[in-house]
Design a protein around this motif. Structure first.
Motif, PDB file in Angstrom:
ATOM      1  N   PHE A   1       0.833  -1.194   0.000  1.00 33.65           N
ATOM      2  CA  PHE A   1       0.000   0.000   0.000  1.00 33.65           C
ATOM      3  C   PHE A   1       0.872   1.250   0.000  1.00 33.65           C
ATOM      4  N   PRO A   2       0.509   2.251  -0.786  1.00 34.33           N
ATOM      5  CA  PRO A   2       1.284   3.495  -0.808  1.00 34.33           C
ATOM      6  C   PRO A   2       1.071   4.293   0.472  1.00 34.33           C
ATOM      7  N   TRP A   3       1.977   5.231   0.716  1.00 35.46           N
ATOM      8  CA  TRP A   3       1.883   6.052   1.918  1.00 35.46           C
ATOM      9  C   TRP A   3       0.565   6.812   1.995  1.00 35.46           C
ATOM     10  N   LEU A   4       0.072   7.258   0.872  1.00 34.94           N
ATOM     11  CA  LEU A   4      -1.143   8.084   0.868  1.00 34.94           C
ATOM     12  C   LEU A   4      -2.406   7.269   0.607  1.00 34.94           C
ATOM     13  N   TYR A   5      -2.345   5.974   0.879  1.00 36.88           N
ATOM     14  CA  TYR A   5      -3.516   5.125   0.674  1.00 36.88           C
ATOM     15  C   TYR A   5      -4.669   5.596   1.543  1.00 36.88           C
ATOM     16  N   SER A   6      -5.863   5.631   0.959  1.00 34.07           N
ATOM     17  CA  SER A   6      -7.018   6.128   1.702  1.00 34.07           C
ATOM     18  C   SER A   6      -8.189   5.148   1.661  1.00 34.07           C
TER      19      SER A   6
END
Length: 128
Positions: free
Chosen positions: A101-106
């Motif tokens: 998952f990317p850091w900015l996953y929402s």
């Protein structure tokens, strides 16, 4: 090559317990988040639980909160799903899957299209 293998499914009476295992090979749990999903007959795949690559974030779907517990054994490279107080509506094929998952996953961490690698599944049947 990344590979996931589920085990531990079976037939259990309502109110009973089962522990599912998801053993990873070709990668370590420190590099990937692991999610558990299930698919009941005639229904779509549903996210059940997730544990992050660091183990710091754990997610549960509302229907299983308080009944299911996800855990990891890094030495065994295995993720477990302890299921208690099982209900007939928990009957499904259970799958584990791996994702980054990317850091900015929402998102919710329980969306199946976020996961890249999947096991073959294990059947859980809750019936008297």
């Amino acid at each position: 090559q990344l590979h996931l293998a589920e085990s531990g499914g079976g037939l259990v009476q309502p109110g009973g317990s089962l522990r599912l295992s998801c053993t990873a090979s070709g990668f370590t749990l420190n590099d990937y988040a692991i999610g558990w999903f299930r698919q009941a007959p005639g229904k779509g795949r549903e996210g059940v639980s997730h544990v992050s690559s660091t183990g710091a974030r754990i997610t549960y779907a509302d229907p299983v909160k308080g009944r299911f517990t996800i855990s990891r054994d890094l030495a065994e490279n295995t993720v477990y799903l302890q299921m208690t107080s099982l209900k007939p509506e928990d009957t499904a094929v259970y799958y584990c899957a791996a994702a980054t998952f990317p850091w900015l996953y929402s998102g919710t961490y329980l969306q199946d299209n976020d996961y890249h690698y999947w096991g073959q599944g294990t059947q859980v049947t809750v019936s008297s």
